[in-house]
Design a protein around this motif. Structure first.
Motif, mmCIF file in Angstrom:
data_model
loop_
_atom_site.group_PDB
_atom_site.id
_atom_site.type_symbol
_atom_site.label_atom_id
_atom_site.label_comp_id
_atom_site.label_asym_id
_atom_site.label_seq_id
_atom_site.Cartn_x
_atom_site.Cartn_y
_atom_site.Cartn_z
ATOM 1 N N LYS A 8 44.656 30.158 50.641
ATOM 2 C CA LYS A 8 44.000 30.441 49.352
ATOM 3 C C LYS A 8 42.752 31.279 49.575
ATOM 4 C CE LYS A 8 45.164 26.161 47.754
ATOM 5 N NZ LYS A 8 44.642 24.876 47.751
ATOM 6 N N ASN A 9 42.294 31.955 48.519
ATOM 7 C CA ASN A 9 41.016 32.664 48.596
ATOM 8 C C ASN A 9 40.943 33.743 49.659
ATOM 9 O OD1 ASN A 9 39.123 31.807 46.744
ATOM 10 N ND2 ASN A 9 38.793 29.883 47.851
ATOM 11 N N LEU A 10 41.930 34.576 49.720
ATOM 12 C CA LEU A 10 41.903 35.627 50.746
ATOM 13 C C LEU A 10 40.850 36.672 50.422
ATOM 14 C CD1 LEU A 10 45.703 36.354 51.350
ATOM 15 C CD2 LEU A 10 44.071 35.426 52.996
ATOM 16 N N PRO A 11 40.207 37.232 51.443
ATOM 17 C CA PRO A 11 39.281 38.335 51.167
ATOM 18 C C PRO A 11 40.057 39.578 50.731
ATOM 19 C CG PRO A 11 39.509 37.969 53.542
ATOM 20 C CD PRO A 11 40.302 36.892 52.861
ATOM 21 N N THR A 12 39.434 40.403 49.895
ATOM 22 C CA THR A 12 40.070 41.668 49.513
ATOM 23 C C THR A 12 39.933 42.658 50.664
ATOM 24 O OG1 THR A 12 39.483 41.266 47.214
ATOM 25 C CG2 THR A 12 40.046 43.539 47.789
ATOM 26 N N PHE A 178 34.542 39.902 54.230
ATOM 27 C CA PHE A 178 34.580 39.099 55.445
ATOM 28 C C PHE A 178 34.507 40.024 56.650
ATOM 29 C CE2 PHE A 178 37.474 36.003 58.003
ATOM 30 C CZ PHE A 178 36.386 35.226 58.371
ATOM 31 N N ILE A 179 33.599 39.730 57.572
ATOM 32 C CA ILE A 179 33.484 40.546 58.783
ATOM 33 C C ILE A 179 33.728 39.664 60.008
ATOM 34 C CG2 ILE A 179 31.910 41.945 60.210
ATOM 35 C CD1 ILE A 179 30.690 42.979 57.580
ATOM 36 N N ILE A 180 34.717 40.070 60.787
ATOM 37 C CA ILE A 180 35.066 39.336 62.005
ATOM 38 C C ILE A 180 34.604 40.170 63.186
ATOM 39 C CG2 ILE A 180 36.980 38.443 63.422
ATOM 40 C CD1 ILE A 180 38.706 38.347 60.836
ATOM 41 N N ARG A 181 33.830 39.577 64.105
ATOM 42 C CA ARG A 181 33.531 40.266 65.358
ATOM 43 C C ARG A 181 34.038 39.412 66.500
ATOM 44 N NH1 ARG A 181 28.572 43.776 67.490
ATOM 45 N NH2 ARG A 181 29.328 44.123 69.608
ATOM 46 N N THR A 182 34.936 39.954 67.277
ATOM 47 C CA THR A 182 35.507 39.200 68.392
ATOM 48 C C THR A 182 34.584 39.270 69.614
ATOM 49 O OG1 THR A 182 36.760 41.162 69.041
ATOM 50 C CG2 THR A 182 37.908 39.532 67.675
ATOM 51 N N LEU A 193 26.098 48.697 57.286
ATOM 52 C CA LEU A 193 24.805 48.061 56.976
ATOM 53 C C LEU A 193 24.563 47.892 55.475
ATOM 54 C CD1 LEU A 193 22.502 49.805 59.609
ATOM 55 C CD2 LEU A 193 23.709 47.618 59.781
ATOM 56 N N TYR A 194 24.874 48.920 54.713
ATOM 57 C CA TYR A 194 24.621 48.865 53.265
ATOM 58 C C TYR A 194 25.642 47.957 52.575
ATOM 59 C CZ TYR A 194 23.447 50.575 48.596
ATOM 60 O OH TYR A 194 23.059 50.664 47.290
ATOM 61 N N GLN A 195 26.882 48.056 53.041
ATOM 62 C CA GLN A 195 27.988 47.362 52.359
ATOM 63 C C GLN A 195 28.051 45.873 52.659
ATOM 64 O OE1 GLN A 195 28.099 50.072 54.234
ATOM 65 N NE2 GLN A 195 29.348 51.689 53.344
ATOM 66 N N MET A 196 27.363 45.418 53.737
ATOM 67 C CA MET A 196 27.520 44.012 54.142
ATOM 68 C C MET A 196 26.506 43.079 53.480
ATOM 69 S SD MET A 196 25.897 43.737 57.967
ATOM 70 C CE MET A 196 27.302 44.407 58.782
ATOM 71 N N ALA A 197 25.845 43.561 52.427
ATOM 72 C CA ALA A 197 24.787 42.765 51.802
ATOM 73 C C ALA A 197 25.223 41.318 51.530
ATOM 74 C CB ALA A 197 24.314 43.444 50.519
ATOM 75 N N TYR A 198 26.453 41.124 51.070
ATOM 76 C CA TYR A 198 26.926 39.770 50.772
ATOM 77 C C TYR A 198 28.207 39.391 51.514
ATOM 78 C CZ TYR A 198 23.264 38.319 47.692
ATOM 79 O OH TYR A 198 22.055 37.912 47.216
ATOM 80 N N SER A 199 28.431 40.024 52.682
ATOM 81 C CA SER A 199 29.627 39.691 53.461
ATOM 82 C C SER A 199 29.474 38.334 54.140
ATOM 83 C CB SER A 199 29.849 40.738 54.560
ATOM 84 O OG SER A 199 29.989 42.026 54.020
ATOM 85 N N GLU A 200 30.602 37.685 54.361
ATOM 86 C CA GLU A 200 30.647 36.471 55.176
ATOM 87 C C GLU A 200 30.980 36.886 56.607
ATOM 88 O OE1 GLU A 200 30.132 33.300 54.172
ATOM 89 O OE2 GLU A 200 29.727 33.970 52.117
ATOM 90 N N PHE A 201 30.397 36.203 57.599
ATOM 91 C CA PHE A 201 30.600 36.585 59.004
ATOM 92 C C PHE A 201 31.339 35.510 59.797
ATOM 93 C CE2 PHE A 201 27.225 39.286 57.593
ATOM 94 C CZ PHE A 201 27.447 40.475 58.264
ATOM 95 N N LYS A 221 41.262 30.954 57.260
ATOM 96 C CA LYS A 221 41.062 29.585 56.776
ATOM 97 C C LYS A 221 39.576 29.262 56.695
ATOM 98 C CE LYS A 221 45.389 27.570 57.982
ATOM 99 N NZ LYS A 221 46.013 27.304 59.270
ATOM 100 N N VAL A 222 38.826 29.731 57.692
ATOM 101 C CA VAL A 222 37.370 29.527 57.679
ATOM 102 C C VAL A 222 36.789 30.224 56.444
ATOM 103 C CG1 VAL A 222 35.209 30.094 58.862
ATOM 104 C CG2 VAL A 222 37.156 29.242 60.184
ATOM 105 N N TYR A 223 37.208 31.461 56.231
ATOM 106 C CA TYR A 223 36.699 32.221 55.079
ATOM 107 C C TYR A 223 37.014 31.506 53.762
ATOM 108 C CZ TYR A 223 36.165 35.761 51.497
ATOM 109 O OH TYR A 223 35.795 36.422 50.357
ATOM 110 N N SER A 224 38.240 30.961 53.671
ATOM 111 C CA SER A 224 38.665 30.364 52.398
ATOM 112 C C SER A 224 37.793 29.163 52.011
ATOM 113 C CB SER A 224 40.141 29.977 52.450
ATOM 114 O OG SER A 224 40.294 28.840 53.263
ATOM 115 N N LYS A 225 37.098 28.587 52.993
ATOM 116 C CA LYS A 225 36.237 27.423 52.692
ATOM 117 C C LYS A 225 34.788 27.825 52.397
ATOM 118 C CE LYS A 225 38.910 24.068 55.289
ATOM 119 N NZ LYS A 225 39.464 24.700 56.513
#
Ligand code: IPE
Ligand code: IPE
Ligand code: MG
Length: 234
Positions: A8-12, A178-182, A193-201, A221-225
């Protein structure tokens, strides 16, 4: 077999800072470019998984404005692998509904690579299953400064936030949810930098060449919560 349970709640839009190729190669006693080669396979795998999950936009951070500091050998290797990937996957992109876009200053790249990218963008421009956005010679600061210079050149004295965003490379792409860094590094290294104002990490420790559908599903799954509030109260 992986269970294809709906999340549920997938990021766009997911932004991926693909890190750890070099360390992956070193761990196996291989040259760094073998890590980049495996990294490209991980990109392709991730695109397939995202299509299945029905995620609409993904940005892969593939080459930063600071990555020119690396050896010529490594840089040429990254260009060669990108060129080869685009050539071998062109039909897949066209036939599977994948639209290719790019952000970053491509003019610094080898001419034939620029041409390949331009032709693929043109041939996939009407596709809409997933938008695969490659950040190439991309830096958030570079993008913002180019936008400011274009505004000055246009003769405008002031712009609104909405207008400013139209001068960025990401005009046709929503901000990353949602931003994933491995690889376990917890920094943004000049990404969006400008676009990540409200991103989840999310910072999983897996090295990018090992990243697979299982890691992706775990991340989603982490993002969906997560409870996103955008400054409001919920
Ligand atoms: C990410 O992997 C790929 C690029 C930056 C092009 P790295 O090459 O940065 O891998 P590490 O961080 O050295 O392990
Ligand atoms: C960020 O990784 C850039 C890309 C993934 C293309 P780097 O490996 O270049 O970042 P730093 O130097 O560790 O911050
Ligand atoms: Mg790195």
């Amino acid at each position: 077999m992986l269970k294809n349970k709906t999340i549920k709640n997938l990021p766009t839009h997911i932004g991926i800072i693909m890190d750890g190729n070099g360390r992956w190669a070193t761990n196996q006693g291989l040259p760094r470019n073998m890590g980049h080669k495996e990294g490209i396979n991980a990109v392709d795998r991730t695109i397939d998984a995202l299509i299945k999950l029905k995620v609409k936009f993904v940005t892969f951070f593939a080459f930063s404005t600071e990555n020119w500091k690396r050896s010529k050998d490594e840089i040429d290797g990254i260009f060669n692998l990108t060129r080869e990937y685009l050539k071998t996957k062109k039909d897949k992109f066209i036939n599977r509904g994948i639209k290719l876009t790019t952000i970053g200053e491509l003019s610094k790249f080898p001419k034939d690579l620029q041409n390949e990218l331009t032709s693929m963008k043109k041939e996939t421009k009407n596709n809409d299953k997933i938008i695969v956005n490659l950040a190439l010679n991309y830096g958030g600061r570079n993008e913002i400064v180019r936008a400011v210079n274009n505004i000055i050149a246009s003769g405008k004295q002031t712009v609104s936030e909405e207008e400013f965003a139209t001068y960025l490379d990401t005009t046709s792409i929503p901000d990353p949810d949602f931003i994933i860094r491995t690889s376990g590094e917890e920094r943004v290294s000049n990404f969006m930098l400008y676009q990540m104002a409200y991103s989840e990490f999310y910072f999983p420790s897996v090295l990018w060449p090992d990243f697979n559908e299982r890691h992706l599903r775990k991340a989603l799954k982490v993002y969906s919560k997560r409870k996103r509030r955008f400054g409001g109260i919920k």
